[in-house]
Write a protein that holds these residues in place. Structure first.
Motif, PDB file in Angstrom:
ATOM      1  N   THR A  30      14.587 -14.350  -4.716  1.00 57.64           N
ATOM      2  CA  THR A  30      13.836 -13.340  -4.550  1.00 57.64           C
ATOM      3  C   THR A  30      13.519 -13.066  -2.981  1.00 57.64           C
ATOM      4  O   THR A  30      12.785 -14.506  -2.755  1.00 57.64           O
ATOM      5  N   ARG A  31      14.118 -12.679  -2.273  1.00 54.26           N
ATOM      6  CA  ARG A  31      13.839 -12.610  -0.594  1.00 54.26           C
ATOM      7  C   ARG A  31      12.645 -11.948  -0.541  1.00 54.26           C
ATOM      8  O   ARG A  31      11.769 -10.857  -1.349  1.00 54.26           O
ATOM      9  N   ALA A  32      11.674 -11.700   0.659  1.00 52.44           N
ATOM     10  CA  ALA A  32      10.403 -11.260   1.027  1.00 52.44           C
ATOM     11  C   ALA A  32      11.143  -9.627   0.798  1.00 52.44           C
ATOM     12  O   ALA A  32      12.446  -9.212   1.858  1.00 52.44           O
ATOM     13  N   GLY A  33       9.841  -9.141  -0.064  1.00 46.96           N
ATOM     14  CA  GLY A  33      10.412  -7.492  -0.011  1.00 46.96           C
ATOM     15  C   GLY A  33      10.724  -7.296  -0.883  1.00 46.96           C
ATOM     16  O   GLY A  33      10.410  -6.005  -1.595  1.00 46.96           O
ATOM     17  N   GLU A  34      11.369  -8.398  -1.872  1.00 50.39           N
ATOM     18  CA  GLU A  34      12.330  -7.906  -3.267  1.00 50.39           C
ATOM     19  C   GLU A  34      11.273  -7.977  -4.049  1.00 50.39           C
ATOM     20  O   GLU A  34      10.529  -8.732  -4.832  1.00 50.39           O
ATOM     21  N   GLY A  35      12.199  -7.713  -5.103  1.00 47.00           N
ATOM     22  CA  GLY A  35      11.938  -8.011  -6.685  1.00 47.00           C
ATOM     23  C   GLY A  35      11.304  -6.149  -7.149  1.00 47.00           C
ATOM     24  O   GLY A  35      12.175  -5.498  -6.872  1.00 47.00           O
ATOM     25  N   TYR A  36      10.842  -6.209  -8.828  1.00 48.37           N
ATOM     26  CA  TYR A  36      10.153  -4.740  -9.160  1.00 48.37           C
ATOM     27  C   TYR A  36       8.971  -5.242  -9.288  1.00 48.37           C
ATOM     28  O   TYR A  36       8.012  -5.417  -9.158  1.00 48.37           O
ATOM     29  N   ALA A  37       8.922  -3.309  -8.681  1.00 50.40           N
ATOM     30  CA  ALA A  37       7.555  -3.028  -8.547  1.00 50.40           C
ATOM     31  C   ALA A  37       6.873  -2.263  -9.238  1.00 50.40           C
ATOM     32  O   ALA A  37       7.319  -1.330  -9.807  1.00 50.40           O
ATOM     33  N   ILE A  38       5.587  -2.061 -10.238  1.00 54.81           N
ATOM     34  CA  ILE A  38       5.017  -1.409 -10.053  1.00 54.81           C
ATOM     35  C   ILE A  38       3.700  -0.765  -9.799  1.00 54.81           C
ATOM     36  O   ILE A  38       2.875  -2.297  -9.361  1.00 54.81           O
ATOM     37  N   ARG A  39       3.110  -0.353  -9.587  1.00 54.53           N
ATOM     38  CA  ARG A  39       2.020   0.405  -9.162  1.00 54.53           C
ATOM     39  C   ARG A  39       0.710   1.111 -10.342  1.00 54.53           C
ATOM     40  O   ARG A  39       1.586   1.724 -10.994  1.00 54.53           O
ATOM     41  N   THR A  40      -0.566   0.177  -9.703  1.00 52.63           N
ATOM     42  CA  THR A  40      -1.139   1.030 -10.901  1.00 52.63           C
ATOM     43  C   THR A  40      -2.538   0.957 -10.049  1.00 52.63           C
ATOM     44  O   THR A  40      -2.141   0.783  -8.806  1.00 52.63           O
ATOM     45  N   GLU A  41      -3.781   1.940 -11.006  1.00 53.54           N
ATOM     46  CA  GLU A  41      -4.809   2.260 -10.128  1.00 53.54           C
ATOM     47  C   GLU A  41      -5.341   0.451  -9.622  1.00 53.54           C
ATOM     48  O   GLU A  41      -6.567   0.961  -8.168  1.00 53.54           O
ATOM     49  N   HIS A  42      -5.549  -0.251 -10.153  1.00 54.14           N
ATOM     50  CA  HIS A  42      -6.135  -1.846  -9.477  1.00 54.14           C
ATOM     51  C   HIS A  42      -4.968  -2.760  -8.769  1.00 54.14           C
ATOM     52  O   HIS A  42      -5.799  -3.232  -8.168  1.00 54.14           O
ATOM     53  N   GLU A  92      -0.900  -7.166  -4.803  1.00 54.35           N
ATOM     54  CA  GLU A  92      -2.516  -6.426  -4.118  1.00 54.35           C
ATOM     55  C   GLU A  92      -3.695  -5.974  -5.048  1.00 54.35           C
ATOM     56  O   GLU A  92      -3.537  -5.126  -5.841  1.00 54.35           O
ATOM     57  N   VAL A  93      -4.929  -6.015  -4.794  1.00 54.88           N
ATOM     58  CA  VAL A  93      -5.629  -6.405  -5.788  1.00 54.88           C
ATOM     59  C   VAL A  93      -6.107  -5.088  -4.638  1.00 54.88           C
ATOM     60  O   VAL A  93      -6.523  -5.204  -3.817  1.00 54.88           O
ATOM     61  N   HIS A  94      -6.726  -4.126  -5.587  1.00 53.63           N
ATOM     62  CA  HIS A  94      -7.335  -3.069  -5.081  1.00 53.63           C
ATOM     63  C   HIS A  94      -8.638  -2.297  -5.446  1.00 53.63           C
ATOM     64  O   HIS A  94      -9.818  -2.363  -4.794  1.00 53.63           O
ATOM     65  N   ALA A  95      -9.061  -2.696  -6.889  1.00 52.65           N
ATOM     66  CA  ALA A  95     -11.168  -2.445  -7.199  1.00 52.65           C
ATOM     67  C   ALA A  95     -11.276  -3.049  -7.311  1.00 52.65           C
ATOM     68  O   ALA A  95     -11.476  -4.433  -6.532  1.00 52.65           O
ATOM     69  N   ARG A  96     -12.560  -2.957  -6.526  1.00 49.38           N
ATOM     70  CA  ARG A  96     -13.500  -3.502  -5.630  1.00 49.38           C
ATOM     71  C   ARG A  96     -14.970  -4.182  -6.476  1.00 49.38           C
ATOM     72  O   ARG A  96     -16.417  -4.152  -6.357  1.00 49.38           O
ATOM     73  N   SER A  97     -14.874  -3.388  -7.454  1.00 51.28           N
ATOM     74  CA  SER A  97     -16.213  -3.540  -8.743  1.00 51.28           C
ATOM     75  C   SER A  97     -14.969  -3.414  -9.445  1.00 51.28           C
ATOM     76  O   SER A  97     -14.834  -2.876 -10.295  1.00 51.28           O
ATOM     77  N   LEU A  98     -16.213  -4.201 -10.439  1.00 51.22           N
ATOM     78  CA  LEU A  98     -15.831  -4.545 -11.945  1.00 51.22           C
ATOM     79  C   LEU A  98     -16.326  -3.257 -12.716  1.00 51.22           C
ATOM     80  O   LEU A  98     -15.126  -2.852 -13.557  1.00 51.22           O
TER      81      LEU A  98
END
Length: 236
Positions: free
Chosen positions: A97-109, A130-136
């Protein structure tokens, strides 16, 4: 003004060689089913299924899940027209898998990138998140799925929260191995991008179901109870 991130799971368009529509048609014909029969199994209109098979409609994670459940296959089979391989006959296979490739799924967090998406029945499931949530509080219900999990922080600072241990603060280069049936959540603990490589021993279908449960729980929470995530530059 930056666009608000969707609360629903969405999927990036897969490459032509791993087109779920091609796999759907191959699996349907292999079993001798009509589009009407697939529609009855998935609850999707025949017109929608036809567009998917012919590459005229992008697929949301919800549609992918409904199709996989209706066909009674792992979601990974929708990324390859090859027949599934038995667990004892994996000798010699590989995937680059080259850089930037792969199957992507975006969620809220999380933004999830799944390398080696064309390989079916993997014993290990690698995920770059990539983690977006900044609190539990912002994250909501903890995630649980079968198997074990190894996580290596690639960038930023991560806090791993779990139901049995105090939060573990992990910086770039740090790693952790844990039982993923234990409720857990990755929380971004520093400004900027926070990325982690997670390798899970559970099947992709279990991971998919865990994501759906977590996303459904998040969608059901009152808006006032959700933490507000600061917009990122790439949200525009």
């Amino acid at each position: 003004m930056p666009a608000k991130r969707s609360k629903h799971l969405t999927s990036a368009a897969p490459t032509t060689t791993h087109n779920p529509g091609v796999a759907l048609r191959a699996l349907r014909r292999q079993r001798g089913w009509t589009l009407a029969e697939i529609g009855a199994r998935t609850g999707l209109p025949i017109s929608t299924l036809s567009k998917i098979e012919n590459g005229k409609m992008s697929l949301s994670f919800d549609k992918l899940t409904r199709i996989a459940q209706g066909l009674e296959v792992d979601i990974g089979e929708l990324f390859s027209s090859q027949s599934p391989v038995g667990n004892d006959t994996f000798s010699g296979r590989r995937s680059i898998t080259r850089a930037g490739e792969g199957y992507a799924i975006r969620t809220e967090h999380y933004d999830h990138l799944y390398p080696a998406s064309e390989l079916l029945n993997k014993r290990l499931v690698p995920i770059i998140a990539e983690v977006h949530a900044r609190s539990l509080e912002e994250f909501g219900e903890l995630i649980r799925h079968t198997g074990e999990e190894f996580a290596l922080v690639l960038e930023g600072v991560i806090e791993l929260h779990s139901e049995l241990y105090a939060p573990a603060r992990l910086e770039a280069g740090d790693s952790i191995y844990f039982d993923s049936a234990m409720g857990h959540a990755y929380i971004a603990a520093a400004p900027g991008s926070c990325r982690v490589l997670a390798v899970c021993s559970g099947g992709e279908s279990h991971l998919r179901d865990a994501m759906l449960r977590q996303n459904a729980a998040e969608a059901a929470r009152p808006a006032a109870g959700r933490g507000a995530r600061k917009p990122r530059a790439d949200d525009a």
